[in-house]
Structures are given as C-alpha cells and as structure tokens.
Design an enzyme around this catalytic site. Structure first.
Site, PDB file in Angstrom:
ATOM      1  N   LEU A   1       6.085  -0.021  -8.481  1.00 22.36           N
ATOM      2  CA  LEU A   1       5.358  -1.298  -8.532  1.00 22.36           C
ATOM      3  C   LEU A   1       6.075  -2.406  -9.299  1.00 22.36           C
ATOM      4  O   LEU A   1       5.430  -3.283  -9.885  1.00 22.36           O
ATOM      5  CB  LEU A   1       3.945  -1.087  -9.120  1.00 22.36           C
ATOM      6  CG  LEU A   1       3.066  -0.080  -8.363  1.00 22.36           C
ATOM      7  CD1 LEU A   1       1.713   0.072  -9.057  1.00 22.36           C
ATOM      8  CD2 LEU A   1       2.859  -0.493  -6.915  1.00 22.36           C
TER       9      LEU A   1
ATOM     10  N   CYS B   1      -1.072   3.849  -4.700  1.00 18.88           N
ATOM     11  CA  CYS B   1       0.349   3.998  -5.015  1.00 18.88           C
ATOM     12  C   CYS B   1       0.575   5.297  -5.779  1.00 18.88           C
ATOM     13  O   CYS B   1      -0.005   5.489  -6.854  1.00 18.88           O
ATOM     14  CB  CYS B   1       0.880   2.837  -5.848  1.00 18.88           C
ATOM     15  SG  CYS B   1       2.618   3.110  -6.286  1.00 18.88           S
TER      16      CYS B   1
ATOM     17  N   LYS C   1      -6.547  -0.381   0.713  1.00 20.59           N
ATOM     18  CA  LYS C   1      -5.461   0.468   1.233  1.00 20.59           C
ATOM     19  C   LYS C   1      -5.601   1.860   0.663  1.00 20.59           C
ATOM     20  O   LYS C   1      -5.395   2.101  -0.533  1.00 20.59           O
ATOM     21  CB  LYS C   1      -4.103  -0.145   0.866  1.00 20.59           C
ATOM     22  CG  LYS C   1      -2.919   0.576   1.513  1.00 20.59           C
ATOM     23  CD  LYS C   1      -1.649  -0.245   1.368  1.00 20.59           C
ATOM     24  CE  LYS C   1      -0.448   0.457   1.988  1.00 20.59           C
ATOM     25  NZ  LYS C   1       0.789  -0.317   1.765  1.00 20.59           N
TER      26      LYS C   1
ATOM     27  N   SER D   1       8.884   1.048   6.755  1.00 21.28           N
ATOM     28  CA  SER D   1      10.209   1.671   6.842  1.00 21.28           C
ATOM     29  C   SER D   1      10.969   1.328   8.110  1.00 21.28           C
ATOM     30  O   SER D   1      12.200   1.422   8.130  1.00 21.28           O
ATOM     31  CB  SER D   1      10.074   3.191   6.718  1.00 21.28           C
ATOM     32  OG  SER D   1       9.321   3.515   5.564  1.00 21.28           O
TER      33      SER D   1
END
Ligand code: FAD
Ligand code: FAD
Ligand code: FMN
Ligand code: FMN
Ligand code: FES
Ligand code: FES
Lengths: 306, 260, 306, 260
Positions: free
Chosen positions: C74, C131, C166, C267
């Site tokens: 982060l 995360c 998320k 990605s």
C-alpha cells in the site's frame, strides 16, 4: 557425498517424497510396476466410495492458464469391486499404496474402510473430505472444524492403519481445520485438494460444467497451496503432505522447506509422464544447497530464521 | 523424457523435431515429426498429444490422430481451432516439440471390407487404416472445395484411389459422398467415420437401419492420455469408456455421442 | 449492426466495461489522457491511506506460473498529498476515476474519505477491505460479515458518492460477506482482490517476501475469481465488478455472462499495455454471438437456462 | 500492439523480429531485433522488456539494457539466469517476440569525463553511453576469461578502445580493472558501474572516499516497466524511487542497495 532423498510420513517410509495424487494414476498393470514408478514413493488410488459411482456427465475437463479444472465426480467401481479387481495390483506394487476414501455418510465411510481392511499393501487411508465435484458429501465435510472432526473420528473408529485427512483449500481457516483432524486422531494432513473454480463455455454462453463449479489444479495453484502448507505445518504436530501444482524439483523442495514431509503430484503427469523421476533428479541439488545430506533435514527449514 | 524414445511402453513422452509444417487449406495444416520409434509402433487408431508451449500455458497436450507413419516419421493433419492449434501453426521446421504417444487403441478390425469416411481433418484418423488395408478399404473424404486443393493433393499423394467430395463441387468426384456411399452396407462390410459432429449425425441418419456396422471415431477433451484422469470418458452400452485408451472408435449403437 | 459496449455500474456510466484495477496505473500525465486510455472505461487509483505509507521492504514481486505475487504494501503518498499532487490529473481525466481507499481504523478511513470529498472527477470510492499485504488493517476487515458490515457502514457515513466494496477471496463465504456490504449501503461489490499465496526463494531457502505471504493475481486466478463472481452475483442485488486474471475479451465477456456489470483489469497490463483496447476490440463478437446488441444485455446471461 | 510502432510514447509494446541470437560465452548471448522506431529513440539508460513466451507462463517481460542501437536495430546482451532467459536462448532468428520499451530514464549526464565499468553482461547497460560520449568516456569490462573471446570481440567490434580484463588473465589488459581504475577520480569525473552485486560492492569500497562521483546502474524485479506497479522500488535519500522510470542509475551515496 550421496544425498538421501527418502521421506517419512509418520511410520510410513517412502523411497522418495513424490506421491502420485489421487485421480491421475490408471489402474493398469504397466503403471503399477517397473519403470513407470521410477521416482515415485507411493501411489494414491482414485477415490473409492462404498457403492459404484458413474461420475459426472458432460464436460469433465477444462484447461485454464497453467491449470486445469476437473469435474470427474468421483467415478469409481465401488469398494467391493475395488477389492476384487485391484487387490493383486496393490499387493504387488513395489511402493506403498494409499486408498483415497470418499467421505460419504459416517456409516457408509466406515463400511468402505472395513471392506478395504484386508487389502494387503494398503499403507494408509486418505480421507477425502475435500472433493468439490459432488453434492452433499465430499468437500462439504471439510469446510468447518466441526464436520472435519466428525468425519475424522468416524474414519478413525473403522481404520487401524495410518489415516491421512485431505483438506479442502476452501476451508475458511485451514490451520483450525487441520488441528480438528489432528485432535480426532489423523496421522497426517494432506494440503490440499483442488481449488473451487469455474469456466464458461463461450460457445454456448453457459457454464462449461454441469455443476457450474469445478476443481482447479496445476501450476497455477502452487503459490496458493504452498501458503496453505505454510499455515498448516505451523499449526499441527503431525506430518503434512503438500499438494497442489507441484511440477518441478524446486516446487517439491519448496513445499518441504515450508514444512511438508512429502508431496503429492497430480496434474504434472499431464505434461510429463516421468514427472516423479524428473522431480527426484533435481532434489539432491536443493538439499546440498542448504548444507544438508538428507531430504528429511530440509523439512520446515524455511520456517527457521537463519 | 526420452530424446529418442527406446522404451517399449504404449504411452511415453518424447521431444521430437518438426520436419515439416505446411498449410494445406484455410486453417488446415500438415505437421511431420522425426520419430523413428513412434513411426515403427503406430497402428491405425493411434494418436499423439502435442504440447503447444514450453511452459504451462497452455499446459495440456492437444490430441491428434497419426495420419501417416513412414520412414521414421509421423504426421498429423490438424485444424486451427483455438489457442493451442494456433500456436502449432506458427512452429518452424527445425524446432522441437514435446509429444506424448501413442494414445488410442489400435482399431479392432474384423470387417471383410471397410469404408472409411471422413469430414475435413477427420481424414487423419482413417488414413493409416487405409494404408494397412490397401485395396480392401475405400476412402471417402469430404471438404469445402476451393482453397482445399493442397489438402486433396496430400491425401491423393498417399492414397491415389481416395475419393474426394467438395461442398462447392469445384473438384473431386462430386459434391457429396452421401450420394454414392452404398446403402445398405451389406454383410461383412463396416463403415468407419470421423469428422465434425454434424457429419457423424448425418452418417447415423444415413445408416439408421444398420447401426451395428457403423463406427464413430470420436473426440473428447483429454488431460492425461494414459487412462488415469477419467476426463475423456464417454457413456457406452458397456459402461463408461475412456477415449484415450479404450477408444477412439466406438460402435454407433453402443456409444452416447450427445453426453455433453 | 453496431454493438454497444458501454457499461453501467449503478448510476455510473462507462464507455467500456474495462476498468484499470488499483495498483497498476501510474500517476503520470501520459497515462491519464489520450491514447493510453483507449479501451478503458474508468481508472482506479492506487490505494490511498490517511497518512503516507512507504510500503514493504525487500522483494515486492515474484512471478509464478501464469501469475504474479505482489507485496507492495500500500505504498502511497497519503490522502492530503494525493489531493495536492493528483487533483488536476483526476479532474482532467476523460474517464471516471475511482479512489481506492485503504480500510484503516473507522475514524481514519472516514477522515480519508472526507479529505477526498472535494476532488472533482472522483466518481466513486472503492473500499479496500482486502489487501493481504499489511498487518492489522486491509484484508482482516473483509474476512467476516461482521467486520465487513462495520467497515462499510463507517465508510458510508463519510462518503455520499457511490461506494464500492472490494472483497477478499479469502472470505469464507463470499456471498454472505457481499450481502453484509450491501446491507450497509454499498453500491457495488468488486470481486475480488488478490489471492493469498506464498513463495520461497530457493537460493536462500527462506520465504521470498518479508511477510511470507503475498497476493496472487494474473491469469492463474481467473477461474477462481469467476467462481466468486458467480457466487456473489447470485446473492446480491447491487452490481458486481469482476476482477482477477481478466486478460482477453473472452475473459471479460465470461465475467459478465456470470453476472458482472464490468471488470477490473490489473496484471494484464504487465503483458500488454493496450490490454483495454484489445479486450474491447473482441467484445462485439461475443455479444453478437448470443444474439444481443448491447453489452449490458449479456450481464448474467450464463445464469439463465436456455 | 504496434507491429511497427509509430506511437511517440516512452513505453509501448511491439512485436519484433529477432534477426540474430548468438552465443558469446558460456550462458551469455547477444540478441538483435529489427526495431526501427526503438533504435531511433533509444538513449543510453534505456532498456526493453522481452517476453519469453507467447502465453502467460512465464508471463512477465524480462528487462534488459539496450546494448546497441544502430541502423534500425537494437541489441541486448543477456545471461541465462533462469527459465525466461533459458527460453530466450533457444529462439531462432526469424521468430518474433513481444517487446516492451523503452524503459528506464536516459542517464542524467553532467560529467566532464566518464569512466564506465562493467562486470560481465552488465556491459550492456553502458555501451550506448560509450557510443554517445565516444572519446570522453572510457569503457572497462571484466569477464571470466577463457571462453569469453567472442564476448570481448563483440564489445571491441563496437568500441575498439574498450579495455577488457579477465579473471584468469587469458586475454585483455590484465586480470582486474581495480589495478588501473584511477583513484581518486578527481574533479568533473564520474564512474558509472553495472554488474553483479559483488562487483558493485567492490566499487563502493574502492571509491569509499568519493561516493558522490560513483553511480550504480541497478536491477530490480519488474512487472509493468511503466511506473505503475511499484514493484521495482528502491529506497533512496530522496524517497522511494522506481528503477523502471526513475532509474536505473542511482548515486552510490543516495541509494540503499541492500534493501532486500
Ligand atoms: C483422439 C482425438 C483425436 C483428434 N484428432 C484430431 C486430428 O487428427 N486433427 C485435428 O485437427 N483435430 C483432432 N482432434 C481435435 C483436437 O485435439 C482439437 O481440435 C485441439 O485439441 C484444439 O486445441 P486448441 O488449443 O486449438 O483449442 P482450444 O479450444 O483452445 O482448446 C481448449 C481445450 O479444449 C480441448 N478441446 C477443444 N476442442 C476439442 C476437441 N474437439 N476435442 C478434444 N479436445 C478439445 C483442448 O484439448 C484444450 O484442452 C482430436 C481430438 C481427439 C480427442
Ligand atoms: C533495468 C534492468 C536491466 C537489466 N539488464 C540486463 C542486461 O542487460 N543483461 C542481462 O543479462 N540481464 C539484465 N537484467 C537482469 C535480467 O532482467 C534478469 O537476469 C532476467 O530477468 C532473469 O530472468 P529469468 O527468467 O531467466 O530468471 P528467473 O529467475 O527465472 O526469473 C524469475 C523472475 O525474477 C525476475 N528476476 C530474476 N532475477 C532478476 C534480476 N537480477 N533483476 C531483475 N529481475 C530479476 C525475472 O524478471 C522474473 O520475473 C536487467 C534487469 C533490470 C531490472
Ligand atoms: C482429473 C483429476 C481427478 C482427481 N480425482 C481425485 C480424487 O478422486 N480424489 C481426491 O482426493 N483428489 C482428486 N483429485 C485432486 C488431486 O489428487 C490433487 O489433490 C489436485 O489435483 C492438486 O494437485 P495437482 O495440482 O498436483 O494436480 C483429482 C485431480 C484431478 C486433476
Ligand atoms: C502490483 C499490484 C499492486 C496492487 N495494489 C492494489 C491496491 O493498492 N489496492 C487494491 O485494492 N488492489 C491492489 N491490487 C490488486 C488489483 O487491483 C487486482 O484486484 C488484482 O491484481 C487482481 O486482478 P488482476 O489479476 O487483473 O491483476 C494490486 C495488484 C498488483 C498486481
Ligand atoms: S485423457 Fe485421462 S483418462 Fe483419457
Ligand atoms: S516495474 Fe512497475 S513500477 Fe517499475
């Protein structure tokens, strides 16, 4: 200096740490003797249920990037016919054979284990509480600590030889589930079965598999399975067997550094029928690299700050 | 993996040099490998799995029939369907590919006379049988027409008496083998066919009265090719069968083609 | 026939369904205008926390088969400096910008949202409760329904514009977690962040990452993420955004057939800087294949028996 | 992806024909691409990411310095380290590869005189600078020795005044550049170095007194190459910096080489 690559899972000694995972090795005599077994330390049978199962209809395989989804659905001839048809194969097999047992109802599973009790050469039962491709039984047993404990206890009562419990990576807390199995008498934990995935057939625009979901295996899942091994090996005292995407000597050694005592290899055979031999050929270099002479000395080595 | 391959196994893994990879028609190619051992062992009914990458994407071998086996070489006739075959079409002669073989049981063959009927690249699955049988088998091949001349020539160069049919009638013996295939087949004769699903369905209808003399050579997704994974199973009157070791030929009245 | 590939996530209209996922798009002017944005419907910012974060030390990336593990941790300049440095970029960006917000303590997160309140051009906040690369906050919020509900409620209080949550795929019951977020006022669910994995550096024989575990993304996880989308889209009434391994038009269309209203792509840019354009170029064919003229008409189509 | 590449961007994706891929020493290769646009744009300091597969395994591009840019071609000098470079070493001229470039900032260059020192394939990162500077830069290259003749010849063919040192003393100017590199460097001079960690450490020790005139060209694992993923960050006196867009050159006293 010769390097010793024999492995140990509790009381079971293996000439190599590479075990053919359940569901990939055919019951054909050619594969149960001689050259085909080179590099392998043990064989897991295809899943065995009490009654025969025809498996799932329709598409059973779907390729994904570095992986394959399968929805075989535990096709097998049933415990009785297994004993009839394959006892000789098992008995004559030069490596230990592990019976992969479908976790059905407690009574049925115990009955399956009793049917298999007298098969000579069965070194252990691997309790499959983790198959994602059937309804009702299979994976649903392995999702929680409670049901894992129940399943393990039931199997334990019916089986004297070593009992391995094959976990599902869908369990919310893998370490806790593994401890639950250990508490009820499991002798080893196999981490893990396939990962719940899905595919859509872009021709029909519908799910590729009849059950929509299916189990992902192959190199794609290796980093995920390694993490589960890392978590579980830190949580239990019994041996852990790594499983998921192991393809190379580096993968095998990596699983063992993370704490596994051996590995199961499945999808790697799809690309190399001699995967066992290839993996074992590469192991000595890794063992030597960390200044060790025996494979057993690298088990868990990555856990130690150096 | 055996570089040359000296093991006596039915299925083994090889790294084989590609000696030829030529386009025969739109999306249709002919690839030849130097493979002395496989060439010696291959029987009609056998196939190979060809790996389209060095890595694991894509990771599974693509199954193809051995279309020809001659002087230390084996050939496949393949169509571009998706990613794997697309990659194969770009391979340059001189490169080496991973190959698994032999898959598939040699066809059990008890017929006095054989009719071999193929749609498009399905021809690869019957050409070796034609070679084994020579005059006692006749080969019928259907293809689109214009643009397929090289494909027809390749087939005719190996089997000069093959009968070619073209949808557009641009060359060959006519525009459909269904006008000439004998019906009923008659005692001692069998028809083996290989091709797209629509082609097999048309055969089934055509020989509705004699399904016991009609055989399908079929496709199923495969992972292992050696009978272990149970991924290629089809339902038959004799229970589930694996295409990779029990097939790929099944009698029309015994197999469920529409299992998927 | 022209095919309409505009997408809709609640009140937010997107010119294409392809959103650049958080953590891959640089804050450089060249990437926030013109040709670089071709094919993209929106941009997610890198995670924003209240105070600046330096991110993790040591190795931050590790390649795996068809995937990549990351442990960036982060790294960001903090909310205040974000406003100072990047408000102009956001304001002038031709596509909507989504602010990815680190879920820290409830008070800090609310403060972050308040700092961002007046940034012109921020179309939504995406609450990152997922995360895996930091301790304490991040993913730990997203594992259970209770903490997801708490996090969502806190953010909801401080943010009037659309709020996306998320998810982490490590949640034991993704459908239940998504419902918890919906109940507390989330406007959309993003499924999902990275998958918890691990790597061992075979040179040192130790975990490659300082925190041992890291987050897996890339094509390897696509079949897994698709399954999560399938589960979540069947459980909530708000829009779902698919995320994980989307690389091709087929992947994007597949996610949408499974029920996603749009996709986030991360990605894939590592292999193709024009991934957005490439994906959009292939969409019309898939839409036409199912007899539709608008992308929105294929959302959830795979769920309907035909 | 641009086949020819006409976009004016710093970083773009290309599909480039390989025109040469030759072995220069044990595990060391020289690969040349036909790349008119990149050849025109490349400045000393730039690199490219080369993708070793068509699929996603391996999926990330491998970063390499542009070692030469001349007549519409760019070249890299690479060493086989792992799977990606192993695959690259097998590529046949005529094949095309995916390439991302240009990565890396053109080196900020304010020195009156430059010493460029490289260990092994690190030479690729300084050769373009030598070309730009011609006589006002001197190039020192260390290599193992026997077996590296072709590598030395390649360097000398481009930079005839390069000084080669060999560990085994089998050819070149001696067995270590550390016997001849001027110390102290003196006003207006800088030394830029690129090579394995041990080589950089040796330089640091050698120029301990003048770290402000010493610059490292460094490696970091990369995913995006365009500054987005924050994967290639190094700690510096001026905060975290991305090797792919802020580097790859850093002043010795400002960067933390041992962050890992
Ligand atoms: C026994 C057998 C013999 C065959 N012989 C030939 C031949 O001689 N010539 C020829 O052109 N084709 C033949 N096929 C079909 C050929 O294998 C497929 O067309 C090919 O695998 C498609 O690969 P792809 O990567 O291009 O397609 P993709 O669609 O990208 O493949 C995705 C996956 O689906 C599988 N798949 C897709 N279509 C088929 C199919 N029809 N059959 C089996 N698997 C499929 C692939 O193996 C792969 O795992 C044969 C198939 C089998 C099973
Ligand atoms: C800016 C830059 C310039 C470079 N220039 C050159 C050059 O001119 N010539 C040359 O031979 N090498 C150069 N390298 C190093 C080269 O990129 C690696 O050796 C190569 O990526 C290794 O790939 P592999 O697949 O063979 O190794 P693997 O170990 O299999 O790679 C696995 C992963 O680690 C990464 N990786 C491994 N080692 C390194 C490393 N040292 N640096 C960065 N990433 C690494 C790879 O990118 C890959 O993602 C450079 C690296 C960077 C960052
Ligand atoms: C085709 C196939 C069939 C499988 N059948 C079984 C099974 O019957 N019982 C079981 O416990 N696991 C089964 N598995 C799971 C494997 O044993 C193994 O746990 C999984 O594939 C992960 O390992 P891998 O990535 O090495 O393949 C099967 C896997 C595949 C691919
Ligand atoms: C290098 C990197 C950095 C990321 N940083 C963030 C982040 O800051 N916030 C976040 O919510 N997700 C972050 N992610 C996750 C992505 O946004 C995305 O959810 C994930 O990578 C899966 O999608 P993909 O397979 O398309 O990459 C990051 C992913 C990568 C690879
Ligand atoms: S492909 Fe595995 S059993 Fe046939
Ligand atoms: S490689 Fe992504 S920021 Fe440098």
């Amino acid at each position: 200096m010769t390097i010793d690559i024999t492995a140990k899972i509790g009381s079971i000694k293996l000439r190599t740490p590479v075990i053919a995972a359940s569901g990939v090795w055919p019951y054909s005599p050619e594969f149960w003797s001689g050259e085909r077994l080179e590099g392998l330390g043990a064989l897991c049978t295809k899943a065995i249920s009490l009654a025969p199962r025809r498996g799932n209809r329709g598409i059973r395989l779907w390729e994904t990037p570095s992986g394959v989804l399968n929805s075989i659905g535990l096709q097998n001839v049933g415990a009785k016919k297994f004993v009839e048809d394959y006892s000789a194969l098992v008995k004559n097999c030069p490596v230990p054979v592990i019976a992969n047992i479908v976790m059905e109802s407690e009574a049925d599973t115990q009955e399956t284990l009793r049917v298999l009790e007298d098969v000579e050469g069965l070194a252990a039962a691997e309790l499959n509480i983790s198959c994602p491709n059937v309804d009702g039984d299979g994976m649903s047993w392995g999702l929680s600590c409670d049901s894992t404990a129940k399943a393990t206890a039931a199997a334990r009562k019916a089986w004297r030889a070593p009992l391995w419990v094959k976990m599902t990576p869908q369990a919310a807390d893998p370490a806790a589930v593994a401890r639950a199995a250990e508490a009820e008498g499991a002798d080893a934990i196999v981490c893990a079965n396939t990962w719940l995935g899905m595919a859509i057939d872009m021709c029909s625009g519908r799910p590729a598999f009849g059950r929509a979901v299916a189990g992902l295996s192959g190199p794609a899942v290796f980093p995920l399975a390694l993490r589960v091994v890392w978590q579980v090996a830190g949580a239990v005292g019994i041996p852990v067997v790594g499983c998921g995407g192991v393809t190379t000597a580096s993968d095998c050694a990596g699983m063992m550094l993370a704490g596994a005592s051996a590995v199961e290899v499945g999808s790697a055979f799809f690309g190399d029928i001699g995967a066992g031999r290839a993996i074992c050929g590469g192991l000595p270099e890794f063992i030597g690299r960390y200044g060790k002479e025996r494979l057993t000395e690298i088990v868990g080595l990555a856990r130690i700050e150096r | 993996m055996a570089e040359c391959g000296c093991a006596p196994h039915a299925v083994d893994d090889y790294i084989l040099p590609v000696t030829e990879n030529i386009k025969l028609a739109d999306r249709i190619f002919w690839m030849t490998f130097a493979a002395p051992e496989l060439a010696r062992r291959a029987k009609a009914g056998n196939g190979v799995m060809v790996y389209a990458s060095q890595g694991s994407d894509p990771m599974l071998g693509r199954p193809f029939a051995v279309a020809d086996a001659e002087s230390g070489k084996i050939s496949i006739c393949y169509m571009i369907i998706g990613r794997g075959t697309e990659l194969l079409s770009k391979v340059q002669p001189g490169a080496s590919l991973r190959v698994r073989g032999l898959i598939g049981a040699a066809y059990p063959d008890s017929a006095k006379e054989l009719l071999l009927a193929a749609g498009g690249v399905g021809v690869g699955a019957v050409m070796l049988k034609k070679k084994e049988r020579a005059k006692s088998a006749s080969l019928y091949v259907g293809m689109p027409g214009r643009g397929c001349e090289a494909l027809a020539d390749k087939i005719l160069s190996i089997h000069p008496d093959a009968k070619i049919y073209t949808d557009d009638g641009s060359f060959g013996e006519g525009n459909s083998m269904f006008n000439v295939l004998p019906r009923p087949l008659g005692e001692g004769r069998q028809l083996w066919c290989c091709g797209p699903p629509g082609f097999l369905d048309a055969m089934r209808l055509y020989y509705e009265r004699t399904p016991r003399q009609l055989y399908y050579i079929i496709d199923k997704r495969m992972a292992c090719g050696f009978g272990g994974c149970m991924g290629c199973v089809v339902e038959t009157a004799n229970g589930p069968k694996r295409v990779c070791v029990d097939g790929a030929m099944f009698r029309a009245d015994e197999v469920d083609l529409h299992d998927d």
